[in-house]
Design a protein around this motif. Structure first.
Motif, short mmCIF file in Angstrom:
data_model
loop_
_atom_site.label_atom_id
_atom_site.label_comp_id
_atom_site.label_asym_id
_atom_site.label_seq_id
_atom_site.Cartn_x
_atom_site.Cartn_y
_atom_site.Cartn_z
N ASN A 1 15.28 -33.98 -0.88
CA ASN A 1 14.14 -35.51 -1.11
C ASN A 1 12.27 -34.76 -0.98
O ASN A 1 12.43 -35.41 -2.30
CB ASN A 1 14.35 -36.52 -0.27
CG ASN A 1 14.25 -37.73 -0.57
OD1 ASN A 1 14.69 -37.89 -1.34
ND2 ASN A 1 13.66 -38.37 0.55
N SER A 2 12.50 -34.50 0.08
CA SER A 2 10.95 -33.98 -0.47
C SER A 2 10.43 -32.93 -1.82
O SER A 2 9.60 -32.86 -1.94
CB SER A 2 10.17 -33.23 0.45
OG SER A 2 11.36 -31.24 0.87
N THR B 1 16.36 -40.35 -5.91
CA THR B 1 16.09 -39.91 -4.84
C THR B 1 17.74 -39.95 -3.85
O THR B 1 18.12 -40.35 -4.45
CB THR B 1 15.33 -41.51 -4.11
OG1 THR B 1 16.73 -42.20 -3.97
CG2 THR B 1 14.58 -41.38 -4.17
N LYS C 1 19.68 -39.47 -0.08
CA LYS C 1 19.09 -39.62 1.05
C LYS C 1 20.59 -39.64 2.48
O LYS C 1 22.07 -39.48 1.62
CB LYS C 1 18.93 -40.79 1.56
CG LYS C 1 19.40 -41.69 1.17
CD LYS C 1 19.01 -43.53 2.04
CE LYS C 1 19.54 -44.77 1.74
NZ LYS C 1 19.13 -46.47 1.71
N TYR D 1 22.53 -40.65 -3.25
CA TYR D 1 21.48 -40.17 -4.25
C TYR D 1 21.69 -41.37 -5.41
O TYR D 1 23.31 -41.72 -5.40
CB TYR D 1 21.81 -38.95 -5.19
CG TYR D 1 22.82 -38.24 -5.85
CD1 TYR D 1 23.42 -38.30 -6.97
CD2 TYR D 1 23.83 -38.66 -4.24
CE1 TYR D 1 24.91 -38.05 -7.03
CE2 TYR D 1 25.42 -37.83 -4.84
CZ TYR D 1 25.54 -37.47 -7.05
OH TYR D 1 26.52 -37.34 -7.04
N ILE E 1 19.46 -32.53 3.64
CA ILE E 1 19.15 -33.49 2.35
C ILE E 1 17.21 -33.72 2.49
O ILE E 1 17.10 -33.71 1.51
CB ILE E 1 20.12 -34.60 2.81
CG1 ILE E 1 21.35 -34.05 3.16
CG2 ILE E 1 19.62 -35.45 2.15
CD1 ILE E 1 22.02 -33.76 1.57
N ASP E 2 16.98 -33.87 3.16
CA ASP E 2 15.25 -33.43 3.31
C ASP E 2 15.31 -32.63 2.91
O ASP E 2 13.51 -33.47 2.34
CB ASP E 2 15.05 -33.91 5.27
CG ASP E 2 15.91 -34.61 6.12
OD1 ASP E 2 16.16 -35.90 5.23
OD2 ASP E 2 15.75 -34.69 7.85
N TYR F 1 21.19 -32.44 8.10
CA TYR F 1 19.91 -33.62 7.40
C TYR F 1 18.81 -32.62 6.71
O TYR F 1 18.42 -33.21 6.60
CB TYR F 1 19.77 -34.22 8.62
CG TYR F 1 21.11 -35.53 8.95
CD1 TYR F 1 20.40 -37.04 9.00
CD2 TYR F 1 22.58 -35.62 9.51
CE1 TYR F 1 21.43 -38.04 9.17
CE2 TYR F 1 22.64 -36.22 9.30
CZ TYR F 1 22.49 -37.84 9.31
OH TYR F 1 23.59 -38.60 9.53
N GLU G 1 22.64 -41.32 5.66
CA GLU G 1 22.61 -41.61 6.81
C GLU G 1 25.17 -41.56 7.47
O GLU G 1 25.79 -41.04 6.71
CB GLU G 1 22.54 -43.09 6.52
CG GLU G 1 21.38 -43.46 6.02
CD GLU G 1 21.91 -44.72 5.54
OE1 GLU G 1 20.18 -45.64 5.96
OE2 GLU G 1 22.44 -45.89 4.88
#
Length: 326
Positions: A92-93, A117, A119, A169, A88-89, A85, A121
């Protein structure tokens, strides 16, 4: 004695007022509809041109501005969920910062301009989470006593313990596995710490399998020896008594359990060859949510609405101008 006739008169007055208001309401609606019909009749050519222009522009926008959804279903091994996680963060940043060098050189995505983008889940599956593990069952049962089960199932702490997770994505153009899926998975599996954990885990599993095979062979030896004794006794004239208190059934059960365990280990080896194991991937799903792909319908209506608004503002201005001139 005279109150009853007065009440009847009041009721008749109220009913007449209500019917009058209803009539006025429908009259206003009919007037509005008629005004719209007159508006269309007087401006039919302009409206047709606006509709055609909007449809053409909308078609061009839909053709050029496309969004594609892509997803990779993965399983984080060796308790690497938080690591997954955080990775992936981080991606994205960097996307939000516009750091294309990071995406290209570190992650390995070649066409960074097309990348949108990203993310991750969890895929909610409470049944697999509980499985045959009584500890997980008691954990969920305990939490459910203090709150809503649905909230607990979707809770961040609980959901990260699920087996499968969905990395999704977007791209502005069709992509390929080589351009996005493979680089992302390679980046996620690039960890010195978890590579060492994986190596030891694989070694321990293989050692356990070797030991299990050795025990199974020993059990087979015991069973073969027992079978020979039974067959030898049957061929002789001597009687043999079988003691039901022997542990033969336990030995057979142990062998079956070991065989089952070996099968589980073989399946386990397939899934733990990577830190983050890909289960499946789907790419280039056309995104039609919201206004995506619908501009050919939205723009004509929008242009007609603007024209109608301008038309009414112009009428209002003329009325006000006439008042002030008088």
């Amino acid at each position: 004695m005279s109150s009853a006739p007065q009440n009847d008169e009041n009721q008749e007055i109220d009913l007449s007022q209500i019917s009058k208001k209803i009539g006025n309401f429908f009259e206003k609606i009919s007037n509005k509809i008629f005004k719209i019909i007159l508006f269309v009749k007087r401006n039919i050519i302009v409206l047709a041109l606006l509709f055609i222009i909007g449809a053409v522009l909308g078609f061009l926008v839909d053709k050029t501005n496309k969004i594609y959804d892509n997803q990779i279903i993965v399983t984080p091994n060796f308790t690497s969920t938080d690591y997954l996680y955080s990775k992936i963060d981080l991606i994205n940043s960097k996307i939000n910062e516009g750091d294309t060098l990071f995406l290209k050189n570190i992650v390995g995505i070649k066409k960074t301009k097309n990348f949108g983008t990203i993310k991750i889940e969890p895929i909610t599956d409470i049944y697999k989470f509980i499985g045959s593990n009584p500890v997980n069952f008691e954990f969920v049962k305990l939490l459910a006593e203090d709150g809503d089960l649905k909230k607990i199932v979707d809770d961040k702490l609980t959901s990260r313990n699920y087996m499968f997770h969905n990395i999704s994505y977007t791209t502005s153009k069709p992509t390929t596995d080589e351009n996005t899926v493979i680089p992302i998975l390679k980046y996620l599996n690039n960890s010195e710490y978890y590579s060492k954990v994986q190596k030891e885990y694989l070694n321990n599993t293989k050692i356990k399998m070797i030991e299990n095979d050795s025990i199974i062979k020993q059990i087979d030896g015991v069973l073969n020896s027992f079978t020979k004794k039974v067959n030898g006794a049957q061929n002789s004239d001597k009687l043999i008594y079988y003691n039901e208190n022997t542990q033969l059934n336990d030995v057979i059960k142990t062998k079956n359990d070991l065989i089952k365990e070996q099968g589980e280990h073989r399946l386990e080896l397939i899934g733990i060859d990577k830190i983050v194991k890909e289960s499946s991937s789907t790419i280039n799903i056309r995104n039609t949510k919201g206004a995506n792909g619908k501009m050919k319908f939205i723009l004509p209506l929008f242009f007609i609405f603007l024209f109608y608004l301008f038309y009414n503002v112009k009428l209002f201005y003329k009325k006000q101008e006439a008042k002030f001139k008088v």
